[in-house]
Design a protein around this motif. Structure first.
Motif, mmCIF file in Angstrom:
data_model
loop_
_atom_site.group_PDB
_atom_site.id
_atom_site.type_symbol
_atom_site.label_atom_id
_atom_site.label_comp_id
_atom_site.label_asym_id
_atom_site.label_seq_id
_atom_site.Cartn_x
_atom_site.Cartn_y
_atom_site.Cartn_z
ATOM 1 N N GLN A 47 0.822 -1.218 0.000
ATOM 2 C CA GLN A 47 0.000 0.000 0.000
ATOM 3 C C GLN A 47 0.851 1.261 0.000
ATOM 4 O OE1 GLN A 47 -0.663 2.249 3.011
ATOM 5 N NE2 GLN A 47 -1.500 3.587 1.415
ATOM 6 N N GLU A 48 1.897 1.306 0.839
ATOM 7 C CA GLU A 48 2.712 2.519 0.919
ATOM 8 C C GLU A 48 3.404 2.804 -0.415
ATOM 9 O OE1 GLU A 48 5.136 3.271 4.414
ATOM 10 O OE2 GLU A 48 4.167 1.586 5.409
ATOM 11 N N THR A 238 -5.895 6.609 -1.201
ATOM 12 C CA THR A 238 -6.333 5.845 -0.031
ATOM 13 C C THR A 238 -7.851 5.691 0.024
ATOM 14 O OG1 THR A 238 -6.264 7.893 1.258
ATOM 15 C CG2 THR A 238 -4.325 6.472 1.333
ATOM 16 N N TRP A 383 -1.851 5.888 5.739
ATOM 17 C CA TRP A 383 -3.033 5.013 5.758
ATOM 18 C C TRP A 383 -2.764 3.704 6.505
ATOM 19 C CZ3 TRP A 383 -8.074 5.207 4.921
ATOM 20 C CH2 TRP A 383 -8.775 4.031 4.616
ATOM 21 N N SER A 384 -1.560 3.177 6.352
ATOM 22 C CA SER A 384 -1.215 1.902 6.994
ATOM 23 C C SER A 384 -0.758 2.069 8.443
ATOM 24 C CB SER A 384 -0.108 1.193 6.204
ATOM 25 O OG SER A 384 -0.541 0.884 4.894
ATOM 26 N N HIS A 385 -0.637 3.306 8.898
ATOM 27 C CA HIS A 385 -0.100 3.544 10.240
ATOM 28 C C HIS A 385 -1.117 4.175 11.194
ATOM 29 C CE1 HIS A 385 3.980 2.581 8.865
ATOM 30 N NE2 HIS A 385 3.698 3.284 7.781
#
Length: 432
Positions: A47-48, A238, A383-385
């Protein structure tokens, strides 16, 4: 103007520019609707990394017009720049159908876009005489063309990509770009002649002072738009992932592809634009219409509200999938904010353009888009964090900061626009 006569109450050339732009937007938004999904499924990017590549691509797609506008103004001319740019972009879209050419294809599209993007809208002003009352409205008509292409793109490219394979969707985007090129070539007799224009004599000191003030104003608006884009551009990044993974898209027992929902935004633009224009006209008749910068600030706040609404959807769903009505509500609010800020921002830049530097000045609008897209790519990495509720609240905060800056710039904007534009009915201040 190279050809007289009107279509739909506007110069015929506006219809040609409208249709050319419609198909270019079809190709761009068709590819954009698929890009993140393609990278995370076929290319198997995390994703990143996918968010960073998306941000870099959208950023450089809006950076190259800064150079392309200068090349068009000084050497190529607007027509040749559009033709060369459209041809290069079409080649890039077709290359997207071949996985090994992925990065080269993205670079090719961005390069072609550099010549095409600033030179097409900069031809609009040349279709009208300075005192033509239809001139300010032309950008709204043009903006509908942007969104007509963007409406069709996810339905066609998204459907082909999700149903038959991503490469079919990318190929359809290339066909759309070629369609725009053919329309532009066919409509050449209706487009404005390219000829040298002489600036009216202005005292040197006054011109220099106004020039400095105008540059500072454009830099200020550009800063605000850069910040705003950090939140706005998440719609294809995102937000696309949230729409795919966290929303129940089953309607009438049939699951609708996530990419096809992107058509809601341009559809709502076409529905809401005439309603907004009518509202602004009524406000102008009563002397209560907002200035262009006030409209832009309101737009940023409305977009902030749309992300707060998504945060509410996340909280309400309690970790499950949100109902698709939340998605529809988001697009309604988000689109309303977009109509307040983006068309008016482009209109302000176009009206402040010096003679013989039309494409260059319009290109400077895309400098803010470039910087904002880079910022959006980095914001997307969070978004992933972050918890998804926290992430959407962060986006609302970013858009609100942009609104505050635009409100502070309102007074100097009105003063400088009054110096460079002849007085006209307030209702005609709407520009896109």
């Amino acid at each position: 103007m190279s050809a007289q006569g009107n279509w739909f109450g506007q110069p015929r050339g506006l219809t040609i520019l409208f249709l050319t732009n419609m198909w270019e937007q079809f190709s761009y938004f068709g590819m954009r609707a698929l890009l993140v999904y393609y990278m995370t499924t076929t290319m198997l990017f995390g994703q990143e990394k996918a968010s960073s590549i998306y941000g870099l691509y959208t950023a450089f797609a809006y950076f190259t017009p800064i150079i392309g506008g200068t090349i068009a103004d000084r050497w190529l001319g607007k027509r040749r720049a559009v033709i060369i740019g459209a041809t290069v972009m079409a080649a890039g879209h077709f290359m997207m159908a071949f996985q090994p050419a992925f990065y080269f294809a993205l670079a090719t599209i961005a390069l072609g876009n550099g010549l095409f993007l600033p030179t097409l809208p900069s031809q609009i002003n040349d279709l009208y005489k300075a005192d033509d009352p239809r001139r300010p409205w032309a950008y709204n008509v043009y903006y509908v063309g942007v969104n007509l292409g963007a409406f069709l793109a996810p339905l066609v490219c998204g459907f082909l990509g999700e149903r038959y394979g991503w490469h079919w969707g990318f190929g359809a985007a290339g066909v759309g770009m070629l369609s725009g090129l053919f329309i532009y070539l066919w409509g050449k007799p209706y487009l404005p002649d390219e000829q040298a224009q002489v600036e009216p004599a202005t005292p040197t000191a006054a011109k220099s002072h106004r020039g400095r003030d105008t540059i500072l104003l454009l830099l200020g608006i550009g800063l605000a738009v850069t910040i705003f884009r950090g939140a706005y551009e998440q719609i294809g990044n995102t937000f696309a992932l949230w729409m795919r993974d966290d929303v129940s898209r089953v309607i009438g027992g049939v699951e609708i592809g996530a990419a096809m929902f992107f058509s809601l935004n341009p559809l709502l633009v076409m529905v809401m634009t005439p309603l907004l224009l009518a509202r602004w006209k009524r406000q102008a008749e009563k002397g209560r219409e907002l200035s262009p910068t006030q409209k832009m600030a309101c737009g940023a706040l409305i977009v902030a509200a749309s992300y707060l609404l998504v945060a509410g959807a996340e909280a309400f769903s309690g970790g499950g999938r949100a109902h698709w009505l939340w998605l529809l509500s988001y697009f309604v609010v988000f689109t309303l904010g977009e109509l307040y800020i983006l068309p008016n921002g482009l209109g302000v830049f176009a009206r402040l353009a010096p003679q013989k530097l039309g494409a260059t000045t319009v290109a400077s609008w895309y400098l803010a888009t470039f910087a904002g897209s880079l910022a959006a790519g980095q914001v997307g990495r969070l978004w992933s964090h972050l918890d998804h509720i926290q992430f959407f609240v962060l986006l609302a905060g970013i858009a609100s900061i942009a609104a505050a800056i635009l409100y502070l710039l309102d007074r100097p904007t009105r003063r400088i626009l009054g110096q460079v534009s002849p007085p006209r009915e307030p209702a005609l201040e709407v520009a896109a």
